[in-house]
Design a protein around this motif. Structure first.
Motif, PDB file in Angstrom:
ATOM      1  N   ASP A 190       0.891  -1.165   0.003  1.00 50.80           N
ATOM      2  CA  ASP A 190       0.138   0.008   0.024  1.00 50.80           C
ATOM      3  C   ASP A 190       0.857   1.322  -0.039  1.00 50.80           C
ATOM      4  O   ASP A 190       0.461   2.289  -0.621  1.00 50.80           O
ATOM      5  CB  ASP A 190      -1.037   0.056   1.187  1.00 50.80           C
ATOM      6  CG  ASP A 190      -0.215  -0.127   2.580  1.00 50.80           C
ATOM      7  OD1 ASP A 190       0.837  -0.465   2.643  1.00 50.80           O
ATOM      8  OD2 ASP A 190      -0.885   0.166   3.598  1.00 50.80           O
ATOM      9  N   GLU A 191       2.146   1.183   0.536  1.00 48.34           N
ATOM     10  CA  GLU A 191       2.889   2.303   0.444  1.00 48.34           C
ATOM     11  C   GLU A 191       3.520   2.537  -0.703  1.00 48.34           C
ATOM     12  O   GLU A 191       3.330   3.680  -1.261  1.00 48.34           O
ATOM     13  CB  GLU A 191       3.991   2.076   1.582  1.00 48.34           C
ATOM     14  CG  GLU A 191       3.620   2.080   2.923  1.00 48.34           C
ATOM     15  CD  GLU A 191       5.000   1.823   3.787  1.00 48.34           C
ATOM     16  OE1 GLU A 191       5.298   2.672   4.517  1.00 48.34           O
ATOM     17  OE2 GLU A 191       5.658   0.690   3.559  1.00 48.34           O
ATOM     18  N   GLU A 192       3.933   1.520  -1.440  1.00 49.72           N
ATOM     19  CA  GLU A 192       4.354   1.807  -2.973  1.00 49.72           C
ATOM     20  C   GLU A 192       3.240   2.113  -3.683  1.00 49.72           C
ATOM     21  O   GLU A 192       3.564   3.146  -4.829  1.00 49.72           O
ATOM     22  CB  GLU A 192       4.808   0.317  -3.313  1.00 49.72           C
ATOM     23  CG  GLU A 192       6.226  -0.158  -2.875  1.00 49.72           C
ATOM     24  CD  GLU A 192       6.769  -1.193  -3.778  1.00 49.72           C
ATOM     25  OE1 GLU A 192       7.106  -0.838  -5.091  1.00 49.72           O
ATOM     26  OE2 GLU A 192       7.192  -2.234  -3.104  1.00 49.72           O
ATOM     27  N   ASN A 193       2.102   1.717  -3.480  1.00 53.03           N
ATOM     28  CA  ASN A 193       0.932   2.123  -4.452  1.00 53.03           C
ATOM     29  C   ASN A 193       0.503   3.557  -3.995  1.00 53.03           C
ATOM     30  O   ASN A 193       0.111   4.480  -5.091  1.00 53.03           O
ATOM     31  CB  ASN A 193      -0.207   1.312  -4.171  1.00 53.03           C
ATOM     32  CG  ASN A 193      -0.036   0.013  -4.721  1.00 53.03           C
ATOM     33  OD1 ASN A 193       0.717  -0.681  -5.458  1.00 53.03           O
ATOM     34  ND2 ASN A 193      -1.227  -1.213  -4.005  1.00 53.03           N
ATOM     35  N   ALA A 194       0.859   4.006  -3.144  1.00 51.83           N
ATOM     36  CA  ALA A 194       0.390   5.575  -2.630  1.00 51.83           C
ATOM     37  C   ALA A 194       1.626   6.288  -3.128  1.00 51.83           C
ATOM     38  O   ALA A 194       1.251   7.534  -3.791  1.00 51.83           O
ATOM     39  CB  ALA A 194       0.296   5.610  -0.861  1.00 51.83           C
ATOM     40  N   LEU A 195       2.758   5.904  -3.328  1.00 52.46           N
ATOM     41  CA  LEU A 195       3.917   6.762  -3.706  1.00 52.46           C
ATOM     42  C   LEU A 195       3.704   6.805  -5.247  1.00 52.46           C
ATOM     43  O   LEU A 195       3.739   7.976  -5.971  1.00 52.46           O
ATOM     44  CB  LEU A 195       5.329   6.064  -3.410  1.00 52.46           C
ATOM     45  CG  LEU A 195       5.649   6.190  -2.033  1.00 52.46           C
ATOM     46  CD1 LEU A 195       6.911   5.388  -1.971  1.00 52.46           C
ATOM     47  CD2 LEU A 195       5.814   7.617  -1.413  1.00 52.46           C
ATOM     48  N   GLU A 196       3.286   5.755  -5.897  1.00 55.77           N
ATOM     49  CA  GLU A 196       3.105   5.837  -7.292  1.00 55.77           C
ATOM     50  C   GLU A 196       1.812   6.403  -7.857  1.00 55.77           C
ATOM     51  O   GLU A 196       1.854   7.382  -8.783  1.00 55.77           O
ATOM     52  CB  GLU A 196       2.942   4.065  -7.746  1.00 55.77           C
ATOM     53  CG  GLU A 196       2.892   4.181  -9.396  1.00 55.77           C
ATOM     54  CD  GLU A 196       4.180   4.621  -9.955  1.00 55.77           C
ATOM     55  OE1 GLU A 196       4.004   5.211 -11.228  1.00 55.77           O
ATOM     56  OE2 GLU A 196       5.097   4.449  -9.651  1.00 55.77           O
ATOM     57  N   GLU A 197       0.883   6.581  -6.872  1.00 58.21           N
ATOM     58  CA  GLU A 197      -0.315   7.406  -7.145  1.00 58.21           C
ATOM     59  C   GLU A 197       0.100   8.778  -7.095  1.00 58.21           C
ATOM     60  O   GLU A 197      -0.499   9.698  -7.855  1.00 58.21           O
ATOM     61  CB  GLU A 197      -1.340   6.753  -6.216  1.00 58.21           C
ATOM     62  CG  GLU A 197      -2.585   7.756  -6.340  1.00 58.21           C
ATOM     63  CD  GLU A 197      -3.811   7.390  -5.310  1.00 58.21           C
ATOM     64  OE1 GLU A 197      -4.666   8.180  -5.307  1.00 58.21           O
ATOM     65  OE2 GLU A 197      -3.502   6.432  -4.563  1.00 58.21           O
TER      66      GLU A 197
END
Length: 284
Positions: A190-197
């Motif tokens: 979820d951290e990686e997804n938030a950064l990519e978003e």
């Protein structure tokens, strides 16, 4: 008479008093307005108002200083000049919903082995933190400023480019910050997804248009407290904003870690903070 605010100059035209005894300074404000200031070559006269003539017959007061003033006393209309590009920067700015910010250092962004100068850049932060007497390494000082102070980067291109090129450079630098983060710890999905978003949102706010020479872009962030937690939004003035505490901090870190996006800016800010001599207004 209180210091004049930046927005009071936004309507000034590029036509001002001209003559052999005068100099001109063009300040492209964050709002997109252009300010032309003229003053006598002798800059040691105090409180002499000059009339600026233009399409709107604008009249404003310009304070000329007889001797250096303290950080709080320096007039907001005074400027510094980035030496490699001769681009002029106001010594104090106040973005919307932001406290007054003081110029800490200047530099130039250079790319390719041919050393093309792309843009001049200035870093601003809150005076209270800049004047700290804390004896700490530069890395600790700049981290404290970025994490706790309102701060801003002002960019002025010295050659016509595009917002797309500027955007891509920002994203490359931020992706390198993510790579460095992954070296220190494993990121949850979820951290990686938030950064990519957040990176995708950053891509979306930039127009597909030219970023003209001598125009300007102001990028700033103000800490906000919500439920006891400090959250930050990165604001690209006139373009949009990204609500991401990580991006708001790491955008500025790209200029002050490693060699930095602009080594000249890194050197300038480091010298200012280490010597505890904050950049003061220097009249033309």
């Amino acid at each position: 008479m209180p210091p004049l605010r930046l927005f009071q100059f936004a309507s000034l035209t590029q036509k001002g008093l001209r003559g052999a005894s005068c100099r001109r300074a063009h300040l492209h404000l964050a709002s997109g307005g252009t300010q032309t200031i003229t003053k006598p070559a002798d800059s040691r006269t105090r409180s002499r108002p000059l009339a600026l003539a233009g399409a709107g017959s604008v009249l404003c007061a310009w304070y000329l200083l007889q001797e250096p003033l303290s950080l709080e006393e320096a007039p907001e209309s005074s400027i510094r000049v980035e030496p490699e590009t001769c681009v002029r920067f106001p010594s104090t700015i106040q973005p919307p919903s932001c406290p007054p910010l003081t110029l800490v250092g200047l530099g130039v962004r250079v790319v390719s082995f041919l050393k093309f100068k792309v843009y001049a850049v200035g870093f601003y932060a809150e005076p209270a933190l800049l004047q700290t007497t804390e004896d700490a390494p530069f890395e600790e000082k700049i981290e404290r400023i970025i994490q706790t102070s309102a701060c801003a980067i002002r960019i002025v291109p010295v050659r016509s480019t595009s917002y797309t090129h500027l955007r891509d450079a920002f994203i490359r630098a931020l992706r390198l910050r993510i790579v460095d983060l992954k070296k220190t710890r494993n990121l949850f999905l979820d951290e990686e997804n938030a950064l990519e978003e957040s990176l995708q949102r950053l891509k979306g706010i930039f127009p597909i248009s030219s970023f003209e020479k001598n125009s300007s872009l102001l990028v700033y962030s103000v800490p906000e407290v919500h439920g006891g937690l400090k959250e930050r939004t990165l604001i690209f003035d006139g373009l949009g904003e990204i609500q991401s505490t990580w991006m708001a901090a790491n955008f500025f870190y790209t200029y002050f870690t490693g060699k930095g996006v602009s080594p000249a800016l890194l050197k300038s800010v480091k010298e200012s903070l280490i010597s505890k001599k904050i950049w003061m207004a220097e009249l033309l």
